[in-house]
Scaffold this motif. Structure first.
Motif, PDB file in Angstrom:
ATOM      1  N   PHE A 180       4.762  24.489  19.914  1.00  0.00           N
ATOM      2  CA  PHE A 180       4.980  24.681  18.473  1.00  0.00           C
ATOM      3  C   PHE A 180       6.411  25.153  18.266  1.00  0.00           C
ATOM      4  N   VAL A 183       8.952  22.354  18.594  1.00  0.00           N
ATOM      5  CA  VAL A 183       8.960  21.506  17.396  1.00  0.00           C
ATOM      6  C   VAL A 183       9.563  22.263  16.218  1.00  0.00           C
ATOM      7  N   ALA A 184       9.054  23.458  16.002  1.00  0.00           N
ATOM      8  CA  ALA A 184       9.456  24.196  14.790  1.00  0.00           C
ATOM      9  C   ALA A 184      10.941  24.544  14.836  1.00  0.00           C
ATOM     10  N   THR A 187      13.157  21.525  14.424  1.00  0.00           N
ATOM     11  CA  THR A 187      13.108  21.120  13.015  1.00  0.00           C
ATOM     12  C   THR A 187      13.956  22.064  12.171  1.00  0.00           C
ATOM     13  N   LEU A 250       9.046  25.660   5.304  1.00  0.00           N
ATOM     14  CA  LEU A 250       9.490  25.538   6.691  1.00  0.00           C
ATOM     15  C   LEU A 250       9.812  26.919   7.257  1.00  0.00           C
ATOM     16  N   SER A 253       6.745  28.716   7.987  1.00  0.00           N
ATOM     17  CA  SER A 253       6.023  28.167   9.140  1.00  0.00           C
ATOM     18  C   SER A 253       6.743  28.540  10.436  1.00  0.00           C
ATOM     19  N   VAL A 254       8.071  28.451  10.424  1.00  0.00           N
ATOM     20  CA  VAL A 254       8.783  28.673  11.681  1.00  0.00           C
ATOM     21  C   VAL A 254       8.508  30.068  12.209  1.00  0.00           C
ATOM     22  N   VAL A 257       5.058  30.416  13.446  1.00  0.00           N
ATOM     23  CA  VAL A 257       4.931  29.823  14.781  1.00  0.00           C
ATOM     24  C   VAL A 257       5.436  30.795  15.836  1.00  0.00           C
TER      25      VAL A 257
ATOM     26  N   PHE D  99       2.554  19.456  10.491  1.00  0.00           N
ATOM     27  CA  PHE D  99       3.305  20.088   9.403  1.00  0.00           C
ATOM     28  C   PHE D  99       4.807  20.018   9.660  1.00  0.00           C
ATOM     29  N   GLU D 100       5.211  20.465  10.848  1.00  0.00           N
ATOM     30  CA  GLU D 100       6.651  20.510  11.129  1.00  0.00           C
ATOM     31  C   GLU D 100       7.266  19.113  10.991  1.00  0.00           C
ATOM     32  N   ILE D 103       7.804  18.099   7.358  1.00  0.00           N
ATOM     33  CA  ILE D 103       9.031  18.651   6.777  1.00  0.00           C
ATOM     34  C   ILE D 103      10.244  17.897   7.302  1.00  0.00           C
ATOM     35  N   LEU D 104      10.310  17.744   8.615  1.00  0.00           N
ATOM     36  CA  LEU D 104      11.494  17.142   9.224  1.00  0.00           C
ATOM     37  C   LEU D 104      11.750  15.764   8.625  1.00  0.00           C
TER      38      LEU D 104
END
Lengths: 471, 406, 988, 167
Positions: A180, A183-184, A187, A250, A253-254, A257, D99-100, D103-104
């Motif tokens: 995660f 990815v996070a 991103t 975002l 979420s980041v 995570v 989800f990520e 967004i991306l």
């Protein structure tokens, strides 16, 4: 004019919701000393910062570069000798590297918070510091991104974590919180950089138009031929809004995570549902503090007093009180539930936190993060530069220790007492940490002298708004 | 105003009172019947759910005004006024809470002398009631003080009739002269209300909902509770705004952008609510520790609750989320009216989902029926009445807030 | 492994190895640079398969039978020989570590000659030349000019030595053993008229009382007695034998007692006399003469409960519990003083103990006078010292030392040092290491390691147990036998070499008749049929009364006040010879959990009284000297008692031994006991002084208390029944039921996850904590099997030990003196928290339910370890080193992990795979008990069981269904595949 | 008959707005307007419609959501390794990945949308462009033939702006 003006402005706004009404409309900016500021003044103040730098500046850059070298050297040594040169062990297999990782990701958050969330909430005071904050974000993410690499035992194989096709069809495990993270964070880095760059376009164009020679060439390329033509603005304002709208979830979420690197584990002190919001709040807390730490000198050195007004700093300070309270609420809740659960393991973990070997860390955390910011309730304090600066530093320290307490303070005292153990960072870790800080400030210092550290366009809009409400 | 409109206003007012009285009668009639009849626990269950739900709406709605004041946001416009009107429900909610005491044996499954593994210190009826009593007292106290200064700031005329209004006027005699002082006080109590809101609603969440299953814990539950309150509070606020906006008899009008803004905020909290829900789910799912999972599994994977769970999720998140993605919708009062009502019903079901299982364990039938609906109507009646009362006392609330001088 | 398969494996070994390793290093081709070359490899060597050679362990005089596993010419593992009567297939950790004697990096490759202060490496030919020359000279110069001191060795070799010496007109060799059991031998002589060490049929006893005899650590034959002890003490049909331990400190043995009576040092005899008195009061018929009976009555009468309690510090109640137990016992067995508490009263203790046994059971049915322990041949320390003292007066011309280290092992052995370093004497040390003694010698002549030689050694008199070379030679060193043969009457016998000599002798002694017999013997590691036990025919009336009277009249006052120091041999280092084996240093002490160091154990009261803190460094002083050691707080010693382990603090003896820990012998009196000639391991008048320094303990444990958690559980014998009655059902730590790591272990009400199937097997382990004595043999076996890195003391302090299996020590919540041993390894959970958090699937679940760790995939995020509730995962913080030639021991079936990789117990997956292969070949499924992980294989008390949980008939499944079974932290729903059976505490 | 581009530069938004109005009424073409800030007044004057860039964003988002889940599910199905007893395709955690990615990709769509719709990067923009337009001036670009240029200049002047003729 009040009602009518407002009404029309609403009407207009709805046909064409532009940044101009999204920030600072309804006079949210009225505390800014618009009267003194004109477009020309803004341009001039900002462009002045791009003048050739003094020797002192380059000395600073050089020193920071040295810091980076030191850090790099330590890391190399670690790679060749083994991760054992750091102080970690079983049970405490995570140390300063992950503490710093979380710390820097946290710093990275308020950047986006300020430019995105406040943008949506139309807090006018964000405009002067948005650019610097976004910059901080980008560089902080870069710094944070280094630490997982430093942390792992076999950095040369770290590409195993990327979903690269290979003939054995071995893929990363997307159930792992660390994936995660991958990815996070990636991103987040991408998005925040794009957000940052897009926001800079008009300013880059401005620099292009006011410079010549090599710089003109460079900025011509960078500004992608931006001319402030209305066909451009029309789309620009929309995507900027979407950027903000997407960046906000975002950000949340980041750091959620990041919190799940811990909360998804079953380690007592980690496995708790409040972690995600708690980490987000903490991240914003530390980020805002870092914003103050950066803005105050910047403002002094670049004579931004007119742009980054005391009102702006004050607003940051107030937000810090708020985040501080949330964090405090989280601390409290954790203790209450640990007690309420009557689970011996949980209770012992939290007892140990407060009175055990790392009690000092715990109390630093509580005092720096929740109690000290309360001083901002006094206007006197939140409007005095030294106080602001001092407290911002204290909060930074506090937040670093919060991560220490959470990471080390939990695994050190896990389920089986026979495995309990302690951890002390080594010089190597210190060196790498120093390197990381140097890297961050190195990048930031370079940026502010070569790029517009305040968004001229947004400032102009603010001014225009002020006039729009014509007083 | 012309006299005929005056009369019309008169009748409407009467009929309105009648309506709400009727609702209340129905609701509490059903409740009383439920108590008397075989299944008091069902009646009490409905009572508890509604108490939590409607109080939350009121508290959340008032929070909006306080929030706007604290963040110095200027866009709220007349909405603040409306949100303050919800304070009218505070006393009602307080009384409702006291009534709850009589049903304590029904609403607190843990009070039946099961082994609480040492939690008895915290979970015993007297203590639970005292602390929540004090909590609500504080919350509402701060709320009213905040409103008092809000009113003062509105510089409304010292006349006007009505019990509360006259008290207010009397108080107004010794108001501080300096408007700055008022502003400061308003700000201060706004903040105090926010703090009290966070703490007290967490407490209620832990005590009246989470403790239903005394062995289950979730640290986020408190925050989850008050986020939920804000969510439905905004919902209630939007409904009120929409109704008044659409009602030709009121002179209350709201611009699209106001609907848009409050709509966005509602949307935001829809996301936050979902986030807080998921945040708890993922941690518990991943840990798979029975102490935590049992609670969630019973509600999400076991008959009959799992159906309810899906409905709840769909109604209070999926639906509003996809609808509110669209910008236009937010600016259409009639639509928002429907959506918010749906959401509130969704949250009602969510309460049932949280509270139901321990109250009626090992059932294959959802403990949900017409009686619950009727009882809820009763509370709706109370809410309407209290709002109406607030507006009759302070008609100014229904007007766009007066802009302070710069 | 059952007898048949065992024979199959071993069958192909032996003989050809005999061919493989020629007895004569000079006529045979030089040893290959590689241990084997495909050009001429022994024909029984199958590449990729281990061939097992039966031989005998020489790490201590007990003489356990071992199987040495040979892979491609390299010896990679030793295991117990299932056929051997002494150890029945089990080994202690010292036996496991024998390998590190062969491969020790400090083992000398060639002889060293002392020349002007320094050492000069010479060839074996040269050395041998010099030796012959020197012997010739010495022999020429008169009688008794050639003297020899040897360790306890096999009869054949001993005879040969004697023969050789006689030829040089010299006295037979002096057999020196640091732990010589002088007091026990004297007592046996006095009471039974046998100056020897009979073995005990402990397993037949129902009550066991030991006055310090630490038979689970080092005493006589630990593996054997561990087994026998467990036979009598293990839970069996709701009951179990009782065991009392009377000693001022616990040791591993005391920690396994049902009741430990912490008497004052030196007061054991008093307790024994107290018991005598009680027994005599019963007026049972005894085989004793009236005179003795009367006289004993007199002596004992002084020791009533009160007096005993006063003198010994044991509470009257405890003493009564002891006497009560003894009165009720059907087949009681009383053991005498241990090695460590050979105090001034040990003889009296042993005599009293023997008398007790005699009175309780006149025909001593629990004694075996046929099977006497070979160590009895050792001379008393007094004789040893005496001999060396005489050397000072007339130094022999040549002094031969065979693998002895008296300079280290003898307290105050000044005369020994003098004698050896005396220029008048030419000293040759047959020794593979530069230890404290050999550095004083003039010539160090390495002889072959026992795993490389032909020989015969019987831990007990009969049966014969043979040694054979289990591998090619690492060095050119000859065996001592061959050397001696060379020096004896020319080359007549040396032609056939020592092996020939050995066979010849066995034939002549009619141990074997004919080649076939010999092969069978070698193949099975000896001749194991035991002779018919004879009844004991003591002399009528027992010992002479006068002697007894005189003896007890001189009973010394127990150390009542002041501090007393006891130096005790430890399960890890024995008399100190284990100190250069890295495994033994690295595996922490069972009681203290301290590795690499020698802490001084003290009772909390002592600490308070002395104003000391746990973990600080103190000076321990006696009139003999002083040393510095870290303080260790423990309830396992009585107040006023200081206990230190023997074995460390070497000044020579290689990199692993030198400077590690301290040697408490330096503090002990030089005098030997006037009666027994034995050493004193206990001394009074000790002072401790603060140094103000904080010593960092290299301990591997965190907290020894369980903090109210359900980890190492015990159950009262009387409440066993309740276990079956109440079935647990709940969610908390205390009431969570046991769930099998199988589909049926999943409860849809509690598990988010759906159950997953296993393919035919679900491997699981059961640990019976009631059988576990905490000896740590399993850990050693694990180190040997799985190539586990040695990290050294500094890293242990950092918390980086690598043990996949460690025997954790917890204090029983109710009684800190009651220790519970908990072998902890990867639990192979069905819902292993470590797995899902790994970003690269390095740990994952395999089809047979095991938790795999894929080293090649691991990138070292260490999340798995963080999330492991049991903290049994180990991380390679560095690339650990195996100094030449230790790396030769590495198991080729197990990956050697490099830095940055996580590792952990794999249930010996390599053995599982092997079994799979075999089963596939024979087209069948794997049988229960066919797979034996290293730890299970070596456990002397069979506390561990491994098998397939899906097979309802398997042992492990049965144990998992035992009412005592539980899972550690089961409430976390990890569904561990390791089941623990509660330790059964019995109130006695 | 040479047509030349003429840019009117105004210091004030409302001046520019007025000028635009006149220009639209007149016969002179209105090529484009430049401004240092986005101005809704001007956009109103120009009567521009809403930007459609949102669709790019939306598509990006949907694509991202699918990609995220697809990747997670596909990779976990390659070996079907069981970890911690969790289902091989574990929806609950995969939501995060989904989800990520949403967004991306939404952001990518967003950016691409802008670049495509406002045709960036494009250096030709800089022809007939006055650098002051990024500073404090609102520029209106028109063109005229030589004879009626006066009128155009006058128009700009009338609204309080200066005119620049691009030679």
């Amino acid at each position: 004019m009040g009602q009518a003006e407002a009404a029309t402005s609403f009407g207009r706004a709805n046909r064409q919701p532009m940044r101009s009404r999204l920030d600072g409309s309804y006079g949210a900016n009225r505390n800014l000393p618009m009267t003194e500021l004109t477009f020309a003044k803004i341009d001039q103040t900002v462009l002045d910062t791009l003048r050739p730098a003094s020797g002192r500046y380059w000395l600073a850059v050089f020193l920071l570069a040295l810091g980076i070298m030191l850090g790099a050297a330590c890391w190399l040594y670690q790679i060749f000798t083994g991760i054992g040169v750091a102080g970690m062990n079983i049970p405490v297999a995570w140390g300063t590297y992950l503490i710093n990782f979380v710390f820097w990701v946290g710093i990275a958050h308020s950047g986006t918070l300020i430019s995105a969330i406040l943008h949506l909430f139309r807090a006018g005071w964000r405009n002067p510091i948005a650019r610097a904050a976004e910059t901080m974000t980008v560089f902080a993410v870069c710094t944070a991104g280094l630490f997982p690499f430093i942390h792992v035992g076999r950095v040369w194989l770290v590409y195993f974590m990327l979903p690269l096709p290979n003939q054995r069809t071995l893929w990363p495990n997307f159930q792992s919180p660390l994936m995660f993270d991958v990815v996070a964070i990636s991103t987040y880095l991408t998005v925040s950089s794009l957000f940052w760059y897009t926001g800079m376009l008009p300013d880059l164009a401005r620099i292009r138009d006011t410079s010549d020679g090599l710089r003109k060439k460079i900025f011509t390329t960078l500004s992608l031929g931006w001319t402030g033509e209305h066909e451009q603005w029309r789309h620009y304002v929309r995507i900027y809004l979407f950027f903000a709208a997407l960046a906000t979830p975002l950000v949340i979420s980041v750091h959620s995570v990041v919190s799940w690197d811990f909360a998804l584990g079953i380690v007592p002190g980690w496995h708790t549902t409040i972690f995600a919001p708690y980490f987000v709040a903490g991240a914003i807390h530390s980020g805002l503090a870092m914003v103050l730490t950066l803005m105050i000198p910047l403002r002094k050195i670049f004579n931004y007093e007119k742009i980054i007004t005391m009102h702006v700093l004050e607003s940051v300070a107030k937000t810090i009180i708020f985040t501080g309270l949330i964090v405090g609420f989280a601390y409290g809740t954790e203790y209450f539930i640990a007690w309420y659960s009557h689970n011996t393991v949980e209770m012992e973990t939290f007892r140990w936190r407060a009175v055990g070997d790392y009690a000092y860390g715990f109390w630093i955390m509580v005092i720096c993060n929740t109690l000290t910011p309360l001083l901002f309730f006094f206007k006197k304090i939140r409007t005095t530069i030294p106080w602001l600066f001092g407290i911002s530093i204290i909060v930074n320290i506090g937040m670093w220790y919060e991560r220490f307490v959470i990471i080390v303070g939990s695994v050190g005292h896990g389920f089986l007492p026979n495995a309990w153990g302690l951890y002390r960072p080594t010089l190597i870790e210190m060196g790498i940490m120093l390197g990381a800080f140097s890297l961050f400030f190195f990048l930031f210092v370079l940026f502010v002298k070569h790029m517009p550290s305040v968004s001229m366009t947004e400032m102009k809009e603010t001014v225009a708004e002020g006039e729009g409400h014509g007083h | 105003m012309q006299p005929d409109t005056e009369n019309i206003a008169m009748d409407t007012r009467k009929s309105f009172w009648l309506l709400s009285a009727a609702l209340v009668a129905i609701g509490f009639g059903t409740f009383a019947y439920g108590i008397a009849s075989g299944h008091p626990e069902r009646a009490w269950q409905a009572y508890l759910i509604n108490f939590l739900l409607w109080s939350a709406i009121a508290q959340g709605a008032v929070l909006f005004s306080a929030l706007m004041t604290t963040t110095r946001a200027r866009w709220s416009g007349p909405l603040s006024g409306l949100s303050e009107a919800f304070a009218g429900f505070f006393p009602v909610s307080f009384i409702l809470f006291l009534v709850l005491f009589f049903g304590s044996s029904h609403v607190f499954p843990w009070s039946h002398g099961q082994d609480l593994h040492g939690k008895e210190i915290w979970l015993n009826v007297p203590f639970v009631f005292t602390r929540n009593f004090v909590g609500l007292l504080l919350l509402y106290g701060f709320g009213f003080t905040y409103l008092y200064y809000a009113m003062l700031q509105k510089e409304i005329s010292p006349d006007g009739s009505g019990p509360i209004r006259s008290i207010f006027n009397r108080l107004q005699q010794n108001r501080p002269q300096d408007p700055e002082k008022i502003k400061k006080r308003k700000g201060l109590f706004g903040i105090l209300y926010l703090l009290a809101f966070a703490l007290v609603l967490s407490l209620i969440g832990y005590d009246l909902v989470m403790a239903m299953d005394p062995h289950w814990i979730s640290t986020l539950f408190g925050a989850y509770t008050f986020v939920k309150a804000i969510y439905i509070g905004l919902g209630g606020l939007i409904i009120l705004a929409a109704v008044m906006h659409l009602n030709p008899r009121t002179d209350f009008r709201l611009s699209d952008s106001h609907f848009h803004d409050i709509g966005k905020l509602f949307f935001a909290f829809c996301l936050v609510w979902a986030d807080f829900f998921y945040v708890q789910l993922v941690v518990i799912w991943y840990g798979n520790i029975p102490e935590e999972t049992a609670y969630v599994i019973e509600r999400t994977m076991m008959v009959p609750w799992r159906y309810l769970a899906w409905v709840t999720f769909a109604v209070s998140f999926v639906l509003p989320f996809f609808i509110l993605l669209n910008r236009k919708i937010k600016t259409m009062p009639q639509f928002m009216l429907v959506i918010c009502s749906v959401v509130i019903i969704g949250i009602w079901l969510e309460h049932l989902l949280l509270i139901g299982p321990p109250l009626s364990h090992a059932t294959l039938q959802l403990p949900l029926g017409i009686s619950d609906a009727l009882i809820s109507l009763g509370f709706l009646g109370l809410m309407l009445a209290s709002l109406r009362f607030a507006f009759t006392q302070f008609p100014e609330l229904a007007h766009a807030e007066k802009r302070e001088v710069r | 492994m059952d007898r048949r398969t065992f024979l199959k494996i071993v069958g192909m070994g032996s003989v050809s190895m005999a061919v493989g390793c020629s007895p004569d290093p000079y006529n045979a081709p030089r040893p290959e640079k590689n241990l084997f070359s495909l050009i001429h490899a022994p024909e029984d060597m199958v590449v990729g398969r281990t061939s097992w050679y039966a031989t005998t362990c020489r790490e201590c005089p007990a003489g356990c039978g071992i199987l040495a596993g040979n892979r491609e010419g390299r010896l990679i593992k030793v295991e117990g020989n299932p056929l051997h009567p002494v150890n029945r297939g089990k080994l202690c950790m010292r036996g496991q570590a024998a390998l590190q004697g062969v491969y020790n990096p400090d083992r000398l490759r060639s002889p060293y000659l002392k020349s002007d202060g320094g050492w000069r490496a010479i060839t074996f030919a040269e050395a041998e030349g010099m030796l012959l020359e020197k012997t010739a000279q010495a022999a020429g110069s008169g009688d008794n000019r050639v003297r020899m001191v040897t360790e306890v060795i096999g009869d054949t070799l001993l005879q040969l030595c004697t023969e050789t010496l006689t030829q040089y007109k010299s006295a037979p060799p002096l057999v020196f053993e640091p732990l010589g059991y002088e007091s026990l031998k004297s007592a046996n002589e006095i009471v039974f008229g046998v100056r020897g060490l009979p073995s005990y049929r402990m397993q037949q006893a129902d009550l066991l009382i030991a006055f310090g005899a630490d038979f689970l650590d080092t005493w006589l034959s630990p593996v054997e007695y561990a087994r026998k002890f467990m036979q009598m003490h293990a839970l069996d049909g709701g009951g179990k034998g009782r065991f009392f331990f009377v000693s001022p400190y616990q040791t591993l043995t005391g920690a396994n007692a049902d009741l430990w009576l912490d008497c004052r040092p030196g007061s054991e005899a008093v307790v024994a006399l107290g018991l005598l008195r009680e027994i005599l009061k019963l007026g049972r018929p005894t085989g004793l003469s009236r005179k003795l009976r009367y006289q004993l009555g007199n002596t004992a009468s002084a020791y009533d409960k009160a007096t005993v309690s006063k003198l010994t510090g044991i509470s009257v109640q405890d003493f009564e519990r002891l006497t009560e137990a003894l009165r009720r016992a059907g087949r009681p067995l009383v053991l005498g003083a241990g090695l460590g508490n050979g105090s001034s009263n040990s003889l009296q203790t042993d005599v009293a103990v023997n008398l007790l046994n005699l009175i309780l059971d006149p025909d001593l049915s629990l004694f075996d006078f046929e099977q006497r322990h070979r160590v009895e041949v050792a001379a008393s320390l007094f004789d040893v010292k005496e001999t060396f003292r005489k050397f000072a007066e007339d130094p022999p011309a040549l002094l031969l030392l065979n693998n002895v280290n008296p300079v280290y092992a003898v307290a105050g052995g000044g005369e020994i040092e003098k004698a050896i370093s005396n220029p008048a004497t030419y000293t040759v040390a047959f020794n593979s290491f530069m230890d404290e003694t050999s550095v004083l010698a003039d010539l160090i002549f390495p002889v072959r390691h026992f795993l490389e030689t032909w020989d015969e050694y019987s831990g007990k008199q009969v049966p014969v147990s043979t040694l054979q070379p289990a591998m090619g030679r690492l060095t050119d060193s000859p065996t001592l036998g061959d050397l001696l043969l060379k020096t004896v009457d020319g080359n007549k016998r040396s032609a056939e070499g020592y092996k020939g000599h050995l066979v010849g002798r066995m034939l002549s002694r009619a141990d074997i008749n004919g080649e076939l017999d010999w092969l069978k013997a070698v193949q099975q590691g000896g001749i194991h049929q035991l002779p018919e036990p004879k009844r004991y025919k003591g002399r009528a009336g027992g010992p002479a009364a006068e002697k007894i009277e005189e003896l007890f009249s001189t009973l010394a006052e127990p150390h009542a006040s002041g501090l007393t120091l006891a130096a005790v041999p430890t399960v890890r280092f024995f008399d100190g010879r284990g100190a250069n084996r890295p495994w033994l240093c690295e595996i922490p002490d069972p009681i203290t959990r301290v590795a690499w160091q020698t802490p001084v154990m003290m009772h909390p009261d002592t600490l308070k009284q002395q104003g000391l803190k746990h973990g600080e460094s103190v000076q321990v002083k006696t009139d003999r000297g002083n040393l510095e050691a870290p303080v260790y707080l423990t309830h396992s010693v009585r107040p006023g008692m200081l206990v230190m382990g023997i074995g460390q603090g070497h000044t020579a003896y290689g990199r692993y031994a030198e400077g590690q820990g301290t040697n408490p012998l330096r503090l002990l009196p030089a005098e030997t006991d006037p009666r027994t000639g034995g050493p004193h391991f206990v001394t009074g008048g000790v002072q401790v002084a603060k140094t103000g320094r904080k010593a960092k303990l290299a301990n591997t444990d965190g907290s020894r208390s369980q903090h109210g958690r359900k980890i190492a559980l015990t159950v009262g014998l009387d409440s066993l029944a309740d276990l079956t009655k109440k079935k647990k059902s709940g969610l908390t730590m205390s009431d969570f039921p046991l769930v099998l790591p199988l589909p049926e272990g999943y409860d849809p009400k509690l598990d988010f996850y759906t159950p997953h199937q296993h393919e035919g097997y679900r491997w699981a382990m059961a640990v019976d904590m009631d059988r576990c004595i905490g000896c740590g043999a399993c850990a050693a076996g694990c180190y040997a099997e799985n190539n586990i890195g040695i990290v050294g003391d500094k890293q242990v302090m950092q918390g980086r030990e690598m043990a996949w299996l460690s025997v954790e020590r917890y204090e029983d919540p109710d009684d800190a003196r009651q220790l519970v041993f908990l072998p902890l390894m990867c639990q192979h959970c069905d819902n292993a928290p470590c797995e899902s958090v790994c970003p690269v699937y390095a740990p994952h679940h395999n089809k047979e339910g095991m938790n795999n760790q894929i080293y090649n995939r691991c990138i070292g995020t260490r999340f798995c370890s963080q999330n492991c509730p049991y903290k049994v995962r180990r991380f390679n913080w560095f690339s650990w080193r195996w100094p030449e030639p230790l790396e030769l021991q590495l198991n080729p079936n197990v990956t050697v992990r490099s830095k940055g990789v996580m590792e952990k117990c794999s249930f010996c997956v390599q053995r599982i795979k092997q079994a799979h292969g075999l089963a596939k070949d024979e087209d069948r499924s794997i049988r229960d008990g066919e797979i034996v992980p290293a730890c299970v294989q070596t456990c002397p008390t069979e506390a561990l069981a491994f098998g397939n949980l899906m097979d309802p008939g398997s042992k492990v499944r049965k144990l998992a269904e035992d009412p005592r079974a539980y899972q550690i932290m089961g409430y976390l729903n990890t569904k561990p595949a390791v089941f623990y059976l509660k330790k059964v505490i019995q109130k006695v | 008959m040479a047509t030349k581009y003429v840019m009117g530069l105004f210091k004030r938004e409302d001046q520019a707005v007025a000028a635009i109005g006149e220009l639209k009424a007149s016969s002179w073409p209105l090529h484009r307007t430049h401004s240092p800030i986005p101005s809704h007044k001007i956009s109103d004057a120009l009567g521009l419609k809403d930007s459609r860039v949102g669709w790019f964003t939306l598509c990006g988002g949907i694509l991202g959501f699918i990609t995220g889940f697809a990747l997670a599910i596909f990779t976990s199905l390659r070996w079907e390794l069981i970890v911690s007893g969790k289902p091989v395709v574990a929806v609950v955690p995969f939501i995060i990945v989904g989800f990520e990615f949403t967004i991306l990709f939404a952001i990518f769509g967003n950016l691409i949308g802008m670049l495509v719709l406002s045709r960036l990067p494009r250096m030709e923009n800089l022809e007939h462009y006055d650098p002051r337009c990024s500073g404090e001036h609102f520029g209106i670009l028109s063109s005229s033939s030589d004879e009626d240029r006066e009128g155009l200049l006058a128009l700009f002047a009338r609204n309080g702006g200066e005119a620049r003729v691009f030679e």
